[in-house]
Design an enzyme around this catalytic site. Structure first.
Site, PDB file in Angstrom:
ATOM      1  N   ASP A 168     -10.702   2.370  -2.708  1.00  0.00           N
ATOM      2  CA  ASP A 168     -11.356   3.600  -2.259  1.00  0.00           C
ATOM      3  C   ASP A 168     -12.456   4.050  -3.214  1.00  0.00           C
ATOM      4  OD1 ASP A 168      -9.796   4.399  -4.394  1.00  0.00           O
ATOM      5  OD2 ASP A 168      -8.737   5.997  -3.326  1.00  0.00           O
ATOM      6  N   GLY A 169     -12.657   3.315  -4.308  1.00  0.00           N
ATOM      7  CA  GLY A 169     -13.670   3.688  -5.285  1.00  0.00           C
ATOM      8  C   GLY A 169     -13.185   4.691  -6.304  1.00  0.00           C
ATOM      9  N   HIS A 214       2.404   5.757   3.152  1.00  0.00           N
ATOM     10  CA  HIS A 214       3.463   6.775   3.137  1.00  0.00           C
ATOM     11  C   HIS A 214       3.366   7.779   4.282  1.00  0.00           C
ATOM     12  CE1 HIS A 214       4.800   5.559  -0.880  1.00  0.00           C
ATOM     13  NE2 HIS A 214       3.520   5.400  -1.160  1.00  0.00           N
ATOM     14  N   GLU A 270       9.158   1.870  -1.970  1.00  0.00           N
ATOM     15  CA  GLU A 270       8.411   1.963  -3.228  1.00  0.00           C
ATOM     16  C   GLU A 270       9.263   2.744  -4.226  1.00  0.00           C
ATOM     17  OE1 GLU A 270       4.068   2.915  -5.183  1.00  0.00           O
ATOM     18  OE2 GLU A 270       4.593   3.889  -3.299  1.00  0.00           O
ATOM     19  N   ASP A 293      -2.004   2.965   0.422  1.00  0.00           N
ATOM     20  CA  ASP A 293      -1.129   3.904  -0.294  1.00  0.00           C
ATOM     21  C   ASP A 293      -1.387   5.320   0.218  1.00  0.00           C
ATOM     22  OD1 ASP A 293       0.823   4.777  -2.033  1.00  0.00           O
ATOM     23  OD2 ASP A 293      -0.428   4.660  -3.828  1.00  0.00           O
ATOM     24  N   HIS A 338      -0.251  -1.910  -5.998  1.00  0.00           N
ATOM     25  CA  HIS A 338      -1.551  -1.297  -6.340  1.00  0.00           C
ATOM     26  C   HIS A 338      -2.002  -1.670  -7.752  1.00  0.00           C
ATOM     27  CE1 HIS A 338       1.193   1.717  -7.947  1.00  0.00           C
ATOM     28  NE2 HIS A 338       1.346   2.332  -6.792  1.00  0.00           N
ATOM     29  N   LEU A 376      -3.693  10.857  -9.764  1.00  0.00           N
ATOM     30  CA  LEU A 376      -3.862  10.419  -8.382  1.00  0.00           C
ATOM     31  C   LEU A 376      -2.501  10.326  -7.706  1.00  0.00           C
ATOM     32  CD1 LEU A 376      -6.562   7.661  -8.911  1.00  0.00           C
ATOM     33  CD2 LEU A 376      -6.861   9.718  -7.535  1.00  0.00           C
TER      34      LEU A 376
END
Length: 376
Positions: free
Chosen positions: A240-241, A55, A122, A266, A209, A300
């Protein structure tokens, strides 16, 4: 021009101690024969990474339709190892979406960094229950007339759109979108397993995702996650964990095969920036401790992940090897939206867009058309 590396990572093999010939910015071929003059690049040379879901970056957001912002993002992505990308919109009013697409269409040919290979919409055809950081005020059943407008406004760049499988008219929309050359992804959805599989059968080929903002896997209702595991559609993953536990990412990779996993970021506008306050669309976001979260509720809100970091993470987590990790961040995402004919691999006749990294998987340099455009 000739380049040498310890290893060249191709689409189906790794070449050890080879030379790559580049002429007029295009790969000519690979050979063991040592030329008279060459440049040693380093340990690993891989195709430039392909981010099909991003984005913003360096304080710029695609949805703001700000003059020059696309070029800022494009140049910034070179430090992430990305040489091709899909500017990505958010769920918003048609007017704001129109403006964002028009801006990209006006400027994409003149970017100085990573190449624009399409546009990912999206939304806005999502489900409110799994809205994530998307605005539910603008969510609706899919409208094929909107997509037609967006293709025209974007100079034909729109090549991917995400929808929720449980909305009315989905299967007809998917078939018509595919006929117009647009790949359909599934996400931000509370769909049942059967609804999601029906959407894939109709022609949808990507899960957005995976695990995030979708109905989870349950032994009596496998949901969206179960459908992602059970079908041949490509699954995006944010590694990314924070978005997905590494073990869950590994389970998905084992279930589908790594040739069906597309590493994406993302990433929102705070990518490459310091911790602090930002916006994702109209939503205030706080960035700290490696995450971007909505100030209201703490969900998130995209990520600040660099795609080069996702590669390093999956290898460090021991859920993929170097070859697999590179393919998941280059060839697989390129295939998912049908741009693997121009990017995603080191191949004769392709632009010499490639990256150099060391044995610790740290990015050292990025090249576009055979020219160095970033060095750490």
């Amino acid at each position: 021009m000739f380049f040498k590396a310890d290893y060249f990572i191709l689409e189906d093999t790794m070449l050890e101690d080879y030379f790559m010939e580049v002429e007029d910015g295009v790969i000519v071929g690979f050979s063991k024969n040592e030329p008279g003059d060459y440049t040693y690049l380093g340990e690993f040379v891989a195709p430039g990474l392909v981010d099909t879901h991003i984005h913003g970056y360096h304080g710029k957001d695609i949805m703001k339709a700000e003059e020059g912002a696309l070029n800022v993002i494009s140049k910034g992505l070179l430090e992430c190892g990305v040489t091709s990308f899909l500017p990505t919109t958010l769920t918003d009013s048609k007017e704001k979406t129109d403006a964002a697409l028009k801006r990209v269409a006006e400027e994409y040919k003149d970017v100085e960094g990573a190449k624009v290979r399409g546009i990912f919409l999206e939304g806005p055809f999502f489900t409110e229950k799994y809205k994530g950081a998307q605005n539910p005020e603008h969510m609706s059943d899919p409208k094929i007339d909107y997509l037609k407008d967006w293709i025209e406004i974007s100079d034909g760049l729109v090549n991917k759109i995400a929808i929720a499988p449980e909305r009315d008219g989905v299967e007809d929309f998917i078939k018509k979108a595919n006929a117009m050359g647009v790949r359909v992804a599934l996400g931000h959805s509370d769909a049942t397993f059967d609804q999601a599989v029906a959407a894939v059968d109709a022609g949808a080929n990507i899960f957005v995702h995976t695990f995030n903002a979708m109905s989870g896997l349950h032994h009596r209702e496998p949901g969206m996650v179960g459908a992602a595991m059970a079908t041949d559609a490509i699954s995006e993953l944010i590694c990314d964990g924070h978005h997905v536990n590494p073990n869950a990412a590994g389970i998905l990779m084992n279930a589908k095969g790594r040739d069906k996993i597309a590493l994406i970021t993302d990433c929102m506008s705070a990518g490459g920036m310091a911790d602090g306050d930002y916006l994702l669309g109209d939503f205030p976001v706080i960035v700290k401790e490696g995450t971007a979260r909505l100030k209201d509720g703490g969900a998130l809100a995209g990520s600040i992940l660099k795609l080069k970091e996702a590669i390093k993470n999956v290898v460090d987590w021991e859920i993929a090897d170097i070859f697999e990790a590179i393919q998941m961040a280059s060839l697989v995402p390129a295939k998912s939206v049908g741009i693997d004919n121009v990017c995603g691999k080191l191949h004769e006749g392709y632009a010499a867009d490639f990256i150099v990294f060391d044995y610790d998987l740290d990015l050292k340099a990025t090249y576009l058309n055979g020219q160095e455009v970033y060095r750490k």
